[in-house]
Design a protein around this motif. Sequence first.
Motif, PDB file in Angstrom:
ATOM      1  N   VAL A  52       0.891  -1.042  -0.104  1.00  0.00           N
ATOM      2  CA  VAL A  52       0.052   0.084   0.130  1.00  0.00           C
ATOM      3  C   VAL A  52       0.730   1.300   0.089  1.00  0.00           C
ATOM      4  O   VAL A  52       0.559   2.114  -0.803  1.00  0.00           O
ATOM      5  CB  VAL A  52      -1.073  -0.214   1.178  1.00  0.00           C
ATOM      6  N   ALA A  53       1.887   1.285   0.809  1.00  0.00           N
ATOM      7  CA  ALA A  53       2.834   2.352   0.964  1.00  0.00           C
ATOM      8  C   ALA A  53       3.693   2.517  -0.342  1.00  0.00           C
ATOM      9  O   ALA A  53       3.541   3.774  -1.147  1.00  0.00           O
ATOM     10  CB  ALA A  53       3.894   2.305   2.042  1.00  0.00           C
ATOM     11  N   ALA A  54       4.034   1.416  -1.012  1.00  0.00           N
ATOM     12  CA  ALA A  54       4.607   1.250  -2.095  1.00  0.00           C
ATOM     13  C   ALA A  54       3.693   2.136  -3.479  1.00  0.00           C
ATOM     14  O   ALA A  54       4.199   3.008  -4.197  1.00  0.00           O
ATOM     15  CB  ALA A  54       5.417   0.147  -2.584  1.00  0.00           C
ATOM     16  N   TYR A  55       2.557   1.501  -3.538  1.00  0.00           N
ATOM     17  CA  TYR A  55       1.593   1.955  -4.620  1.00  0.00           C
ATOM     18  C   TYR A  55       1.271   3.531  -4.262  1.00  0.00           C
ATOM     19  O   TYR A  55       1.327   4.398  -5.358  1.00  0.00           O
ATOM     20  CB  TYR A  55       0.471   1.308  -4.377  1.00  0.00           C
ATOM     21  N   TYR A  56       1.124   4.092  -3.059  1.00  0.00           N
ATOM     22  CA  TYR A  56       0.810   5.237  -2.735  1.00  0.00           C
ATOM     23  C   TYR A  56       1.988   6.213  -3.458  1.00  0.00           C
ATOM     24  O   TYR A  56       1.783   7.338  -4.072  1.00  0.00           O
ATOM     25  CB  TYR A  56       0.736   5.561  -1.162  1.00  0.00           C
ATOM     26  N   LEU A  57       3.520   5.746  -3.168  1.00  0.00           N
ATOM     27  CA  LEU A  57       4.428   6.628  -3.595  1.00  0.00           C
ATOM     28  C   LEU A  57       4.470   6.432  -5.057  1.00  0.00           C
ATOM     29  O   LEU A  57       4.825   7.574  -5.596  1.00  0.00           O
ATOM     30  CB  LEU A  57       5.578   6.248  -2.819  1.00  0.00           C
ATOM     31  N   ILE A  58       4.353   5.307  -5.740  1.00  0.00           N
ATOM     32  CA  ILE A  58       4.233   5.357  -7.100  1.00  0.00           C
ATOM     33  C   ILE A  58       3.533   6.201  -7.665  1.00  0.00           C
ATOM     34  O   ILE A  58       3.854   6.910  -8.751  1.00  0.00           O
ATOM     35  CB  ILE A  58       4.569   3.729  -7.552  1.00  0.00           C
ATOM     36  N   TRP A  59       2.220   5.858  -7.091  1.00  0.00           N
ATOM     37  CA  TRP A  59       1.156   6.711  -8.036  1.00  0.00           C
ATOM     38  C   TRP A  59       1.280   8.252  -7.770  1.00  0.00           C
ATOM     39  O   TRP A  59       1.055   9.031  -8.674  1.00  0.00           O
ATOM     40  CB  TRP A  59      -0.445   6.206  -7.371  1.00  0.00           C
ATOM     41  N   LYS A  60       1.764   8.630  -6.686  1.00  0.00           N
ATOM     42  CA  LYS A  60       1.701  10.174  -6.107  1.00  0.00           C
ATOM     43  C   LYS A  60       2.889  10.693  -6.935  1.00  0.00           C
ATOM     44  O   LYS A  60       2.687  11.773  -7.675  1.00  0.00           O
ATOM     45  CB  LYS A  60       2.152  10.108  -4.606  1.00  0.00           C
ATOM     46  N   TYR A  61       3.985  10.143  -7.061  1.00  0.00           N
ATOM     47  CA  TYR A  61       5.103  10.741  -7.705  1.00  0.00           C
ATOM     48  C   TYR A  61       5.435  10.397  -9.194  1.00  0.00           C
ATOM     49  O   TYR A  61       5.526  11.183 -10.227  1.00  0.00           O
ATOM     50  CB  TYR A  61       6.403  10.468  -7.033  1.00  0.00           C
ATOM     51  N   VAL A  62       5.428   9.122  -9.552  1.00  0.00           N
ATOM     52  CA  VAL A  62       5.759   8.597 -10.913  1.00  0.00           C
ATOM     53  C   VAL A  62       4.416   8.978 -11.940  1.00  0.00           C
ATOM     54  O   VAL A  62       4.484   9.664 -12.955  1.00  0.00           O
ATOM     55  CB  VAL A  62       6.192   7.252 -10.905  1.00  0.00           C
ATOM     56  N   VAL A  63       3.424   8.273 -11.574  1.00  0.00           N
ATOM     57  CA  VAL A  63       2.169   8.222 -12.256  1.00  0.00           C
ATOM     58  C   VAL A  63       1.621  10.016 -12.065  1.00  0.00           C
ATOM     59  O   VAL A  63       1.248  10.526 -13.366  1.00  0.00           O
ATOM     60  CB  VAL A  63       0.828   7.415 -12.051  1.00  0.00           C
ATOM     61  N   GLY A  64       1.893  10.460 -11.183  1.00  0.00           N
ATOM     62  CA  GLY A  64       1.450  11.856 -11.034  1.00  0.00           C
ATOM     63  C   GLY A  64       2.377  12.796 -12.163  1.00  0.00           C
ATOM     64  O   GLY A  64       1.909  13.772 -12.724  1.00  0.00           O
ATOM     65  N   PHE A  65       3.799  12.579 -12.124  1.00  0.00           N
ATOM     66  CA  PHE A  65       4.475  13.008 -13.228  1.00  0.00           C
ATOM     67  C   PHE A  65       4.314  13.067 -14.576  1.00  0.00           C
ATOM     68  O   PHE A  65       4.154  13.730 -15.466  1.00  0.00           O
ATOM     69  CB  PHE A  65       6.015  12.794 -12.897  1.00  0.00           C
ATOM     70  N   VAL A  66       3.804  11.614 -14.983  1.00  0.00           N
ATOM     71  CA  VAL A  66       3.359  11.262 -16.268  1.00  0.00           C
ATOM     72  C   VAL A  66       2.061  11.968 -16.453  1.00  0.00           C
ATOM     73  O   VAL A  66       1.698  12.196 -17.545  1.00  0.00           O
ATOM     74  CB  VAL A  66       3.173   9.980 -16.391  1.00  0.00           C
ATOM     75  N   ASN A  67       1.202  11.957 -15.453  1.00  0.00           N
ATOM     76  CA  ASN A  67      -0.366  12.783 -15.885  1.00  0.00           C
ATOM     77  C   ASN A  67      -0.060  14.180 -16.137  1.00  0.00           C
ATOM     78  O   ASN A  67      -0.744  14.755 -17.013  1.00  0.00           O
ATOM     79  CB  ASN A  67      -0.879  12.760 -14.649  1.00  0.00           C
ATOM     80  N   ARG A  68       0.821  14.850 -15.407  1.00  0.00           N
ATOM     81  CA  ARG A  68       1.102  16.147 -15.525  1.00  0.00           C
ATOM     82  C   ARG A  68       1.932  16.482 -16.995  1.00  0.00           C
ATOM     83  O   ARG A  68       1.577  17.354 -17.526  1.00  0.00           O
ATOM     84  CB  ARG A  68       2.073  16.735 -14.407  1.00  0.00           C
ATOM     85  N   THR A  69       2.863  15.756 -17.338  1.00  0.00           N
ATOM     86  CA  THR A  69       3.607  15.708 -18.762  1.00  0.00           C
ATOM     87  C   THR A  69       2.674  15.356 -19.762  1.00  0.00           C
ATOM     88  O   THR A  69       2.578  16.217 -20.745  1.00  0.00           O
ATOM     89  CB  THR A  69       4.675  14.608 -18.678  1.00  0.00           C
ATOM     90  N   LEU A  70       1.578  14.551 -19.680  1.00  0.00           N
ATOM     91  CA  LEU A  70       0.694  14.330 -20.618  1.00  0.00           C
ATOM     92  C   LEU A  70      -0.578  15.294 -20.665  1.00  0.00           C
ATOM     93  O   LEU A  70      -1.414  15.444 -21.449  1.00  0.00           O
ATOM     94  CB  LEU A  70       0.094  13.031 -20.693  1.00  0.00           C
ATOM     95  N   GLY A  71      -0.605  16.178 -19.761  1.00  0.00           N
ATOM     96  CA  GLY A  71      -1.778  17.032 -19.416  1.00  0.00           C
ATOM     97  C   GLY A  71      -3.092  16.511 -18.873  1.00  0.00           C
ATOM     98  O   GLY A  71      -4.123  17.240 -19.032  1.00  0.00           O
ATOM     99  N   VAL A  72      -2.838  15.380 -18.261  1.00  0.00           N
ATOM    100  CA  VAL A  72      -4.078  14.816 -17.477  1.00  0.00           C
ATOM    101  C   VAL A  72      -4.456  15.452 -16.302  1.00  0.00           C
ATOM    102  O   VAL A  72      -5.774  15.930 -16.061  1.00  0.00           O
ATOM    103  CB  VAL A  72      -3.928  13.417 -17.377  1.00  0.00           C
ATOM    104  N   ALA A  73      -3.510  15.797 -15.494  1.00  0.00           N
ATOM    105  CA  ALA A  73      -3.771  16.408 -14.304  1.00  0.00           C
ATOM    106  C   ALA A  73      -3.618  17.802 -14.238  1.00  0.00           C
ATOM    107  O   ALA A  73      -3.021  18.384 -15.000  1.00  0.00           O
ATOM    108  CB  ALA A  73      -2.648  15.847 -13.095  1.00  0.00           C
TER     109      ALA A  73
END
Length: 148
Positions: free
Chosen positions: A127-148
């Motif tokens: 749960v902690a690993a998924y939280y961090l991966i989603w917050k930082y890595v997927v969040g970064f890709v979302n911002r890069t692709l203009g999703v967030a």
Amino acid sequence: MNTHRYLRAFLAGVFVPTLVLPLMLVVFIVVRLAFQVPYPIERGLVFPMALVPVLWGVWNMLWAWSRSMTNLSLGAHGAILVGLIIPAGTLIGRWLGIIQLGETSATKFGHFQIPYALVGILFCVAVAAYYLIWKYVVGFVNRTLGVA
């Protein structure tokens, strides 16, 4: 860039597992062939290799769709996914005969027995690993692709 928002969200979601799962496959192949582990690991690889990237992509699309209604952070949304993936993986593992839930205080995984206390600790780590991966890595890709 407002076109195809959910397609971009799907692609941002599948980014991480698409990079990580082939590396896990290499590790499993080395363990199976080089160390001659007599346990058929490849039976347990079909589920994660086929389904986990799709789940991540759909989960990110669901976050993009529902974030205005729920105000749930991306990390918390990603951590909830563990609660879906682990039971589904356990059910499929039991169906394939990879995981056996015994009457003892341990789960039998192949030839290994894992105590339930360790299963609980590993769940918390996941749960902690998924939280961090989603917050930082997927969040970064979302911002890069203009999703967030």
